[in-house]
Design a protein around this motif. Structure first.
Motif, PDB file in Angstrom:
ATOM      1  N   ASP A 195     120.787  71.875  25.611  1.00 45.41           N
ATOM      2  CA  ASP A 195     119.904  70.774  26.040  1.00 45.41           C
ATOM      3  C   ASP A 195     120.499  70.061  27.255  1.00 45.41           C
ATOM      4  O   ASP A 195     119.807  69.774  28.233  1.00 45.41           O
ATOM      5  CB  ASP A 195     119.739  69.737  24.910  1.00 45.41           C
ATOM      6  N   ALA A 196     121.811  69.776  27.142  1.00 53.66           N
ATOM      7  CA  ALA A 196     122.475  69.037  28.228  1.00 53.66           C
ATOM      8  C   ALA A 196     122.444  69.846  29.529  1.00 53.66           C
ATOM      9  O   ALA A 196     122.201  69.292  30.609  1.00 53.66           O
ATOM     10  CB  ALA A 196     123.915  68.719  27.826  1.00 53.66           C
ATOM     11  N   LEU A 197     122.645  71.151  29.425  1.00 51.98           N
ATOM     12  CA  LEU A 197     122.654  71.992  30.629  1.00 51.98           C
ATOM     13  C   LEU A 197     121.261  72.092  31.258  1.00 51.98           C
ATOM     14  O   LEU A 197     121.122  72.062  32.478  1.00 51.98           O
ATOM     15  CB  LEU A 197     123.181  73.394  30.289  1.00 51.98           C
ATOM     16  N   ILE A 198     120.253  72.194  30.399  1.00 57.00           N
ATOM     17  CA  ILE A 198     118.875  72.272  30.920  1.00 57.00           C
ATOM     18  C   ILE A 198     118.544  70.975  31.674  1.00 57.00           C
ATOM     19  O   ILE A 198     117.988  71.000  32.780  1.00 57.00           O
ATOM     20  CB  ILE A 198     117.866  72.476  29.754  1.00 57.00           C
ATOM     21  N   LYS A 199     118.916  69.852  31.056  1.00 57.09           N
ATOM     22  CA  LYS A 199     118.630  68.558  31.705  1.00 57.09           C
ATOM     23  C   LYS A 199     119.423  68.419  33.003  1.00 57.09           C
ATOM     24  O   LYS A 199     118.915  67.895  33.999  1.00 57.09           O
ATOM     25  CB  LYS A 199     118.948  67.411  30.748  1.00 57.09           C
ATOM     26  N   ALA A 200     120.669  68.897  32.953  1.00 58.88           N
ATOM     27  CA  ALA A 200     121.506  68.821  34.154  1.00 58.88           C
ATOM     28  C   ALA A 200     120.880  69.659  35.277  1.00 58.88           C
ATOM     29  O   ALA A 200     120.842  69.236  36.433  1.00 58.88           O
ATOM     30  CB  ALA A 200     122.909  69.329  33.834  1.00 58.88           C
ATOM     31  N   ALA A 201     120.373  70.819  34.919  1.00 56.14           N
ATOM     32  CA  ALA A 201     119.740  71.683  35.933  1.00 56.14           C
ATOM     33  C   ALA A 201     118.491  71.016  36.492  1.00 56.14           C
ATOM     34  O   ALA A 201     118.228  71.094  37.702  1.00 56.14           O
ATOM     35  CB  ALA A 201     119.397  73.029  35.308  1.00 56.14           C
ATOM     36  N   GLU A 202     117.758  70.358  35.630  1.00 52.52           N
ATOM     37  CA  GLU A 202     116.548  69.652  36.094  1.00 52.52           C
ATOM     38  C   GLU A 202     116.925  68.573  37.106  1.00 52.52           C
ATOM     39  O   GLU A 202     116.247  68.385  38.109  1.00 52.52           O
ATOM     40  CB  GLU A 202     115.823  69.027  34.906  1.00 52.52           C
ATOM     41  N   LYS A 203     118.051  67.879  36.796  1.00 53.31           N
ATOM     42  CA  LYS A 203     118.498  66.835  37.734  1.00 53.31           C
ATOM     43  C   LYS A 203     118.955  67.441  39.047  1.00 53.31           C
ATOM     44  O   LYS A 203     118.899  66.800  40.095  1.00 53.31           O
ATOM     45  CB  LYS A 203     119.637  66.024  37.097  1.00 53.31           C
ATOM     46  N   ALA A 204     119.409  68.687  38.962  1.00 52.84           N
ATOM     47  CA  ALA A 204     119.843  69.358  40.186  1.00 52.84           C
ATOM     48  C   ALA A 204     118.646  69.927  40.946  1.00 52.84           C
ATOM     49  O   ALA A 204     118.815  70.648  41.935  1.00 52.84           O
ATOM     50  CB  ALA A 204     120.831  70.470  39.841  1.00 52.84           C
ATOM     51  N   GLY A 205     117.450  69.630  40.445  1.00 49.20           N
ATOM     52  CA  GLY A 205     116.235  70.014  41.157  1.00 49.20           C
ATOM     53  C   GLY A 205     115.697  71.389  40.775  1.00 49.20           C
ATOM     54  O   GLY A 205     114.870  71.955  41.485  1.00 49.20           O
TER      55      GLY A 205
END
Lengths: 270, 420
Positions: free
Chosen positions: B133-143
């Motif tokens: 979950d954290a990685l998916i959200k982090a990727a979303e923040k990375a655009g």
């Protein structure tokens, strides 16, 4: 053995409003259930453009809608309903067979008994005015069907029940009296007795003259039990329980009950 | 055309690989941005008084010069939902991971000269819902949009890497030794033939003999390391027909210190070094995700992949059909199925569970008596199946009622099932 039926997860955008029941239908399965269980309510007017639009656009069954158009002139109403049920696959072959049998029965039996059944069905679902319309048609219809006095009495009795449910005790009494006049059975006298007590009449109708005391006593017992049943009715108990709640919950509960009763009333009108 | 990136993130170091559409191969990117070297230390450093962040060597340099505050062990921090105070500000572990991943992606974008990311597969040593979950959200923040991101285990990406090699490599068992600061890890892959699709299974374990890489700085330490590795190889490989052995990890980047180990594994086996096996595999997977037909027509059985096919029988169009709710070999994190059914004369839901590795079928019965009593065929349920790991399935059944005729009770039945 039981089964699961796979259904679409997609919800229709526009529901189909059933004027007969006053409810919205949202899926093909609900439409099937409605047709299967309310056959008595339906007539040719049911298969109108509104229904076909719902089937074509909302249920995404254009082929079924096309078939309804195509076979409209060559098939009878029942066959078209069966076509809808077959296309949706909600009912099993066995259940569809039962539906066909019901259609055949309706076709075979005279319009008189079917009309009476339809009236009774409307009564059972609380549509008292619609039921009264049917009963009155039976009495005054072009066919003059009610030559049999005992049957006329039965229809009058059902009219009386409908008026009683609409709290019009005067008309209910008049109907029961008509029933008794057509067929002087004790049951109609009992109806007259009950409605007299219910409407708190000061003077008893003359049809009750000569009813022996022991019969009256029996009827009184029966009446008392009916009143007790009413007191124990879930809706009455719910109101009692509501009244014991705090102001906010009481208000909320009463408002929602008022909406429900209004809704029931609107349905009964129709 | 956008980038197809594979990123491996561990607490000691990370690696980025990029799939090249022209050659059909992958290239590893290093922290300097040139396409040569493999490892980027998993550390994040913020420059004092400024909103500038650095990773890898640059982060170390800045921290050592006293120009910033550095955070390490980022994965562990996320797993325990911790936080770090940097430059007087408290940052959650997810914010830190997000910054770190963003910097990694920027690195790849700069190195490859493209800002568009078509597909990203992030691979971690052990998958968990929290980390995914954290990685998916982090990727979303990375655009990078959610549908372009997948999180795989090292086991899975190792399979993608090995299956991208010549077929004789995996004609029999393939063993992988991964020596890094976090320990010594052993992976094993085999292709089970004689069934369709072919089953590829992989297992891994952390060997208890793992040692710190600092040991290798002395002669005696190097000798000890060789002895340990030889003993492990003997234990893990004896009695097995191994067609290839792959060496990876920072500890095995240079194999001069372990001649005995090399001598043992080289006997009648192909041995090769692959510095960035996990990120390369992730890049192969990222590219494959975009294909309409996979280049890997195998059923994967490993950590991260569902071990059994879960199905239910239902009437559809009047016929009894098998409805697959979860497919063996699918990534558990991405597997979520929601289906609606109407109950027809039943108050039990029976799920069939067929393990990928056998023909035995188990049945899981779920009691639905808690649902309100209604006339037959007037209870619609929403059945959703999801997973918390490859062997644990969560079944959720929600009463939907039957339109206005029978309104929903909102009742929900939940059940957690262990798959064989």
């Amino acid at each position: 053995m039981g089964n699961l039926i796979l259904t679409s997860s997609k919800k229709t955008v526009h529901s189909y409003y059933s004027t007969e029941l006053g409810i919205h239908l949202y899926s093909a399965e609900e439409l099937c259930y409605f047709i299967y269980n309310n056959l008595m309510l339906l007539d040719e007017s049911f298969l109108d453009d509104r229904l076909k639009d719902f089937i074509r656009n909302e249920l995404e069954l254009p082929e079924t809608a096309d078939k309804l158009d195509k076979w409209r002139d060559s098939c009878d109403f029942g066959e078209l309903l069966l076509m809808i049920l077959q296309d949706i696959h909600y009912y099993s072959g066995h259940e569809l067979m039962r539906f066909s049998e019901e259609l055949i029965r309706i076709r075979k039996e005279g319009s008189e008994s079917i009309f009476l059944e339809k009236g009774d069905y409307l009564f059972s679902i609380g549509k008292y005015y619609a039921a009264l319309n049917i009963y009155n048609k039976l009495l005054t219809g072009r066919n003059g069907i009610m030559s049999d006095r005992s049957k006329r009495a039965l229809v009058y009795e059902h009219i009386g029940f409908s008026f009683a449910r609409l709290f019009d005790y005067g008309k209910a009494l008049a109907s029961f009296i008509n029933a008794y006049k057509n067929d002087p059975q004790p049951r109609y006298r009992k109806d007259i007795y009950f409605i007299s007590r219910l409407s708190l009449m000061k003077k008893e109708p003359e049809e009750l003259l000569g009813v022996p005391e022991e019969v009256r006593s029996e009827w009184d017992d029966e009446y008392g039990k009916a009143v007790e049943r009413t007191d124990a009715d879930a809706r009455v108990m719910y109101v009692d329980e509501l009244m014991s709640r705090d102001e906010i919950k009481k208000q909320k509960g009463l408002t929602s009950l008022a909406y429900k009763l209004k809704d029931d009333y609107r349905r009964s009108q129709g | 055309m956008g980038l197809k990136l594979g990123i491996s993130i561990c607490d000691d170091y990370s690696q980025i690989s990029c799939f090249d559409d022209d050659t059909g191969t992958v290239t590893c990117i290093n922290s300097a941005g040139s396409l040569i070297g493999p490892r980027i230390q998993t550390v994040l450093c913020k420059k004092k008084g400024e909103d500038e962040w650095f990773i890898g060597q640059e982060a170390y340099r800045l921290a050592l010069s006293g120009g910033g505050t550095m955070v390490d062990r980022i994965i562990k921090l996320v797993l325990r939902d911790g936080f770090a105070t940097i430059d007087g500000t408290k940052f959650s572990s997810k914010q830190i991971l997000s910054r770190y991943l963003q910097k990694l992606v920027e690195l790849a974008q700069t190195a490859c000269g493209s800002t568009e990311v078509d597909s990203l597969v992030v691979t971690v040593q052990e998958l968990s819902a929290v980390l995914s979950d954290a990685l998916i959200k982090a990727a979303e923040k990375a655009g990078i949009r959610r549908n372009k991101v997948s999180i795989y285990s090292h086991c899975e990406t190792m399979l993608y890497y090995l299956l991208s090699q010549p077929a004789d490599i995996y004609s029999n068992l393939v063993s992988v030794f991964d020596l890094r600061d976090e320990g010594l890890f052993y992976y094993e892959m085999k292709v089970v033939r004689g069934r369709k699709p072919l089953l590829v299974s992989a297992e891994h374990e952390k060997l208890p003999e793992g040692f710190s890489l600092d040991v290798l700085s002395s002669d005696s330490g190097r000798k000890l390391g060789d002895t340990i590795l030889s003993a492990c190889a003997e234990r893990m490989l004896s009695g097995k027909i191994v067609s290839a052995v792959c060496l990876t990890g920072k500890g095995l980047a240079n194999i001069d210190f372990c001649p005995e180990f090399i001598r043992y594994i080289c006997s009648r086996r192909r041995v090769f070094q692959a510095d960035s096996i996990f990120s390369d595999g992730a890049a192969y997977a990222a590219a494959d995700k975009l294909r309409s037909e996979s280049l890997y027509p195998y059923l994967f059985s490993c950590e991260g992949r569902i071990s059994s096919t879960v199905s239910v029988y239902a009437l559809y169009g009047g016929r009894r059909e098998q409805i697959v709710l979860a497919m063996a070999g699918a990534n558990w994190y991405e597997s979520k199925t929601v289906v609606n059914f109407i109950l027809d004369d039943t108050d039990v839901l029976e799920l069939s569970v067929s393990p990928a590795s056998s023909t035995h079928v188990e049945t899981i019965s779920i009691d639905l008596k808690e649902l309100p009593k209604r006339p037959n065929k007037t209870t619609k349920i929403e059945l959703s199946v999801s997973f918390t790991n490859e062997k644990t399935m969560t079944v959720r059944i929600r009463d939907l009622g039957f339109g206005e005729l029978f309104p929903s009770s909102e009742k929900v039945i939940r059940m957690e099932c262990k798959l064989p």
